[in-house]
Design a protein around this motif. Sequence first.
Motif, PDB file in Angstrom:
ATOM      1  N   ASN A 229      43.611   5.965  51.529  1.00 28.77           N
ATOM      2  CA  ASN A 229      42.576   6.785  51.284  1.00 28.77           C
ATOM      3  C   ASN A 229      42.435   7.791  52.573  1.00 28.77           C
ATOM      4  O   ASN A 229      42.673   7.218  53.837  1.00 28.77           O
ATOM      5  N   GLY A 230      42.094   9.022  52.195  1.00 29.01           N
ATOM      6  CA  GLY A 230      41.738   9.640  53.409  1.00 29.01           C
ATOM      7  C   GLY A 230      40.430   9.566  54.107  1.00 29.01           C
ATOM      8  O   GLY A 230      39.406   9.001  53.219  1.00 29.01           O
ATOM      9  N   ASN A 231      40.367  10.103  55.368  1.00 25.33           N
ATOM     10  CA  ASN A 231      39.052   9.949  56.047  1.00 25.33           C
ATOM     11  C   ASN A 231      38.845  11.371  56.537  1.00 25.33           C
ATOM     12  O   ASN A 231      38.689  11.271  57.798  1.00 25.33           O
ATOM     13  N   LEU A 232      38.823  12.226  55.761  1.00 26.74           N
ATOM     14  CA  LEU A 232      38.779  13.767  56.529  1.00 26.74           C
ATOM     15  C   LEU A 232      37.408  14.304  56.179  1.00 26.74           C
ATOM     16  O   LEU A 232      36.829  14.073  55.266  1.00 26.74           O
ATOM     17  N   GLU A 233      37.007  15.170  57.367  1.00 26.38           N
ATOM     18  CA  GLU A 233      35.817  15.712  57.150  1.00 26.38           C
ATOM     19  C   GLU A 233      35.763  16.804  56.427  1.00 26.38           C
ATOM     20  O   GLU A 233      36.738  17.677  56.342  1.00 26.38           O
ATOM     21  N   GLY A 234      34.575  17.384  55.884  1.00 25.30           N
ATOM     22  CA  GLY A 234      34.533  18.728  55.415  1.00 25.30           C
ATOM     23  C   GLY A 234      34.848  18.767  53.777  1.00 25.30           C
ATOM     24  O   GLY A 234      34.974  19.858  53.197  1.00 25.30           O
ATOM     25  N   TYR A 235      35.172  17.830  53.138  1.00 22.83           N
ATOM     26  CA  TYR A 235      35.624  17.777  51.834  1.00 22.83           C
ATOM     27  C   TYR A 235      34.285  17.925  50.797  1.00 22.83           C
ATOM     28  O   TYR A 235      33.238  17.211  51.036  1.00 22.83           O
ATOM     29  N   LEU A 236      34.371  18.777  49.749  1.00 20.36           N
ATOM     30  CA  LEU A 236      33.277  18.887  48.751  1.00 20.36           C
ATOM     31  C   LEU A 236      33.878  18.548  47.560  1.00 20.36           C
ATOM     32  O   LEU A 236      34.746  18.907  46.897  1.00 20.36           O
ATOM     33  N   TYR A 237      33.165  17.534  46.721  1.00 13.89           N
ATOM     34  CA  TYR A 237      33.548  17.216  45.407  1.00 13.89           C
ATOM     35  C   TYR A 237      32.753  17.750  44.505  1.00 13.89           C
ATOM     36  O   TYR A 237      31.435  17.756  44.571  1.00 13.89           O
ATOM     37  N   ILE A 238      33.348  18.622  43.662  1.00 16.57           N
ATOM     38  CA  ILE A 238      32.603  19.560  42.595  1.00 16.57           C
ATOM     39  C   ILE A 238      32.729  19.110  41.244  1.00 16.57           C
ATOM     40  O   ILE A 238      33.789  18.933  40.635  1.00 16.57           O
ATOM     41  N   PRO A 239      31.504  18.602  40.502  1.00 13.52           N
ATOM     42  CA  PRO A 239      31.614  18.101  39.288  1.00 13.52           C
ATOM     43  C   PRO A 239      31.626  19.114  38.058  1.00 13.52           C
ATOM     44  O   PRO A 239      31.005  19.886  38.255  1.00 13.52           O
ATOM     45  N   PHE A 240      32.407  18.733  37.114  1.00 11.87           N
ATOM     46  CA  PHE A 240      32.416  19.310  36.046  1.00 11.87           C
ATOM     47  C   PHE A 240      32.566  18.498  34.688  1.00 11.87           C
ATOM     48  O   PHE A 240      33.089  17.125  35.050  1.00 11.87           O
ATOM     49  N   ALA A 241      32.222  18.621  33.551  1.00 14.98           N
ATOM     50  CA  ALA A 241      32.088  17.829  32.494  1.00 14.98           C
ATOM     51  C   ALA A 241      33.157  18.250  31.259  1.00 14.98           C
ATOM     52  O   ALA A 241      32.566  19.074  30.611  1.00 14.98           O
ATOM     53  N   MET A 242      34.340  17.856  31.210  1.00 18.28           N
ATOM     54  CA  MET A 242      35.311  18.407  30.298  1.00 18.28           C
ATOM     55  C   MET A 242      35.794  17.196  29.550  1.00 18.28           C
ATOM     56  O   MET A 242      36.141  15.982  29.946  1.00 18.28           O
ATOM     57  N   SER A 243      35.647  17.246  28.140  1.00 19.16           N
ATOM     58  CA  SER A 243      36.125  16.105  27.415  1.00 19.16           C
ATOM     59  C   SER A 243      37.639  16.078  27.217  1.00 19.16           C
ATOM     60  O   SER A 243      38.191  16.961  27.176  1.00 19.16           O
ATOM     61  N   LEU A 244      38.112  14.697  27.274  1.00 21.40           N
ATOM     62  CA  LEU A 244      39.468  14.388  27.120  1.00 21.40           C
ATOM     63  C   LEU A 244      39.820  13.266  26.025  1.00 21.40           C
ATOM     64  O   LEU A 244      38.902  12.581  25.902  1.00 21.40           O
TER      65      LEU A 244
END
Length: 709
Positions: free
Chosen positions: A356-371
């Motif tokens: 796993n990465g351990n990098l600073e500054g990442y932003l996780y952006i959620p969206f809801a798409m059906s699959l």
Amino acid sequence: MKSKIMPITALRDTAKIDEEIHKSSDPIFITKNGFGDFVLVSQDFFDAHFLKENSQSNPKATQPFVLAKGPQDDPFGYVRCGCFSIETAVAGVAHNVSEIKKAIEIAAKQKVKVLVFSELTLTGYTAGDLFLNATLQEKAVKGILDLADFSSAYDLFFIVGAPLLQDNCLYNCAVCIHQGKILGVVPKTNLPNYSEFYEKRYFHAAPLQNGTILVGGQSYPFGSRLIFVDERYPSLKIACEICEDAWVPDSPSINHALMGANIIANLSASNEVVGKKEFRASLVSMTSAKLIAGYLYADAGNGESTSDLVFAGHNLIAENGKILKESELFQQEPAIADIDVERLQAERTKTTSFGNGNLEGYLYIPFAMSLEKPIHVLRHYSMNPFIPEQKEVDLNRVKSIMAMQAMGLVKRLETVRQQKAIVGESGGLDSTLALLVTVEAFKYLHYDLKGITALTMPAFGTSKRTHDNAKLLAKSLGVSFEEINIKSTLLSHLKDINHSPDDHNVTYENAQARERTQVLMDLANDTNALMIGTGDLSELCLGWCTYNGDHMSMYGVNASIPKTLVRYLCQGYALLHPEVAAPLNDIIDTPISPELLPTDAAGQIAQKTEDKIGPYELHDFFIYHFLRFGYRPKKLFFLAQEAYKGKYDDSTIKKWLGVFLKRFFQNEFKRSCLPDGAKVGTVAISPRGDLRMPSDASVEDYLQDWNEI
């Protein structure tokens, strides 16, 4: 702030030091021998100046993604992806927006869920100094807002390219949109400024930290460290890079992948020159392999300015090193394929060096798409994953595999300092391949082939066909041949244990296999030879071997060769060595059998393995996908449906899948004590290497999943 300077001797009066520090909270500079040595500060000063400074240096520290409560989808890992090239009008934003809308409609009809367009889609890549024109910039923003509004009717995540202004800087951006919402904007990190490229004339490289950008008066996440996560299927994590980002040593996608992204979208405008197509495909393929990711490469095509360059619309979709779909140059063809996120996750989990990465500054952006699970997948599954699919035998592959087998044996022969080997040659496929490999090892070492003994041991079920083929093969190869009939020995043994020779149960069968092994081992000791094992990967996975019988040897050359590949290698050897083709081809055509039950009235083989345990091609298919990727039974069934459409019906596939699961779990105790044997393919079961599995593991959960099919 006033500087306070005190000699180091002042530290003797701690009360005074404490008073001075708190009087004004200014730092005290301590000197030693007239030079500065260290600084004393109060807690308030430290908190205000150092902790605050540290926090400001990383205002967007990576936060763990928190899953919102809601429905969860199970698409079996499949995400349908598309890369589209539009008919571009350079600086014609309205036209380009219209073309993008058409592409979205087409993609939606084909159930595409992740759609990627080329670099600077809204304006064209070749707009030149017009990028600096306010009109074009404004039109691009209006186009993005128009597309966002248009997308509200489509449950589809798509990415378009546009030049966007933030403060005083213009950026080459990827704009991510889903169902009416602009989710985030990713600027290009690496700007080419050599040869035909001069992007630094217009654009700035991505800022080091994420921030926000105004689009149409609203603020959106902006930066090169954005990852988009589907809340309905959190395994899907999408990240972006743009064209040149893929061609540099330190691509943004490396960090994206380490931080969890498993689908990388690349918006590109890669002009065409001689030889670049092959290089580009190789780059995309190897990038997806290195990142263990899906890689979506959308390329600019028709309509871009040809003042100095030409663009071919070379769209590519790759997954872990394999090109799933590739468009033809200059045809404006989309590339559409199903990425298997479960497969990628299995590879990453198994490859512990990925981590796993351990990098600073990442932003996780959620969206809801059906699959949802596709009715049919847009990717190809081979019926025989262990062998090449072309009709002609790949002789280079045959030579390569057999060389690996032979070199494993070469090392063992050299280590034990033996120039003799003994193989139990039954006239069947497995023993034949073992004999061929032994011959190749002896040739490499320049040993006398007469040092190889092909020993046949006819018993109750031996047919004339297999007996004669064993003898003819040994003669054709130039090795020694011996025959020992073990019927009388077996009858004596059965009498000793009070077992009727008319009772053809498992004891009757296993007694023959163990007697053959005993004879081979004893002769190997008596002649100072190495006893070569013949059992293959398929038999060992299914437990279709006798414990401490044919299961045992001094070195197993076929341990990682499945049955379908055994046959393929024998076919190839016959083509490479015409002098042995006659017996080899008949051995290949002989029904697979252990020949442990008596022949029929005509002396023909009565016991046929595949009638008992099922088709080997099906089992090899299950073995590959179960051991390689850890797929659950329902997915194994689904893949087999796709691969064997028109050959096996659903009930047949389900039946033999159940047999595979039960036999695989029940027979781990045999695999736990396998003799040495070199790994050749990506699937192997050595208890010292690829498969560390307890012999008493429960199969019940797997059978429950199987029962629900």
